[in-house]
Scaffold this motif. Structure first.
Motif, PDB file in Angstrom:
ATOM      1  N   TYR A  45     -42.335  21.373 -11.452  1.00  0.00           N
ATOM      2  CA  TYR A  45     -42.104  22.822 -11.414  1.00  0.00           C
ATOM      3  C   TYR A  45     -43.259  23.578 -12.063  1.00  0.00           C
ATOM      4  O   TYR A  45     -43.757  24.571 -11.516  1.00  0.00           O
ATOM      5  N   TRP A  83     -37.697  33.276  -4.274  1.00  0.00           N
ATOM      6  CA  TRP A  83     -37.089  32.671  -3.090  1.00  0.00           C
ATOM      7  C   TRP A  83     -38.115  32.526  -1.972  1.00  0.00           C
ATOM      8  O   TRP A  83     -37.987  31.641  -1.125  1.00  0.00           O
ATOM      9  N   ARG A  86     -39.768  29.252  -2.488  1.00  0.00           N
ATOM     10  CA  ARG A  86     -38.878  28.124  -2.208  1.00  0.00           C
ATOM     11  C   ARG A  86     -38.400  28.077  -0.752  1.00  0.00           C
ATOM     12  O   ARG A  86     -37.779  27.089  -0.364  1.00  0.00           O
ATOM     13  N   TYR A  90     -36.361  25.113   1.312  1.00  0.00           N
ATOM     14  CA  TYR A  90     -34.974  25.301   1.754  1.00  0.00           C
ATOM     15  C   TYR A  90     -34.847  25.120   3.264  1.00  0.00           C
ATOM     16  O   TYR A  90     -33.871  24.523   3.747  1.00  0.00           O
ATOM     17  N   GLU A 166     -37.576  20.996  -2.940  1.00  0.00           N
ATOM     18  CA  GLU A 166     -37.011  22.242  -3.457  1.00  0.00           C
ATOM     19  C   GLU A 166     -37.640  22.679  -4.774  1.00  0.00           C
ATOM     20  O   GLU A 166     -37.565  23.849  -5.135  1.00  0.00           O
TER      21      GLU A 166
END
Length: 203
Positions: A45, A83, A86, A90, A166
């Motif tokens: 991350y 988002w 990501r 997804y 993810e």
């Protein structure tokens, strides 16, 4: 069934007694005000966040950020991956899970076609006509078992790979998402033949 109920009851009593003992020890040792240690971000991350910052800022801003991080030490708690960052992961997860579920059901359909064609072929021969049902059922069950065992291993590895895509922030989030994906894929893999027998066979 009796021993299962007793074992479940004893496990529940053990957990409740353990919670009580933990609370008593925490009170006696004056540990009631201490909060649990916060989880650190996963290295993957942090790497993703640094790559994003390198793309969005010039070299001078990166050097300034590095000096700030060495002075402060700790990162902010807010999630730095939005988002939009990501979304490719997804989308890949959604498409891959749908594909693997469709693959599982297509294999079940293939076993059904195998049973029909094999039964038709064996019934044409007089020597094997008497044992058609037993032969077709036994071979179909063996094929189904082998396919389920193979796909079970494949789906476990695929679930881990999809969770890495993810880029979850903490190890706990990683484990939760991995368990969810592995459970979904292995559930469909293990129970799709049972759903066929229960709802579609003979109709």
């Amino acid at each position: 069934m009796g021993w299962k109920a007793e074992s479940l009851e004893s496990a529940t009593m053990f957990l409740e007694n353990w919670k009580r003992l933990q609370m008593r020890l925490g009170y006696f040792w004056d540990l009631t005000g201490i909060e649990e240690e916060e989880e650190h971000s996963r290295p993957e991350y942090e790497t993703k966040v640094r790559e994003k910052m390198l793309k969005e800022s010039n070299q001078s801003a990166v050097q300034k950020l590095e000096t700030n991080t060495t002075e402060c030490g700790d990162e902010d708690d807010e999630d730095k991956l939005t988002w939009k960052d990501r979304f490719p992961g997804y989308l890949m997860n959604f498409a891959s899970i749908l594909f693997m579920i469709a693959l599982t059901f297509s294999i079940v359909f293939g076993v059904i076609v195998y049973r029909i064609t094999t039964a038709a072929a064996l019934s044409l021969n007089k020597a094997t006509r008497s044992n058609v049902r037993v032969t077709v059922t036994a071979t179909a069950v063996i094929i189904n078992l082998v396919v389920i065992l193979i796909l079970d291993e494949i789906y476990g590895a695929v679930a881990k790979w999809l969770t890495k895509i993810e880029v979850p922030k903490t190890e706990q989030t990683f484990e939760e998402r991995l368990i969810l994906k592995a459970f979904l894929l292995k559930f469909v893999n293990a129970y799709s033949p049972i759903f066929y027998v229960a709802f579609f066979k003979g109709r």
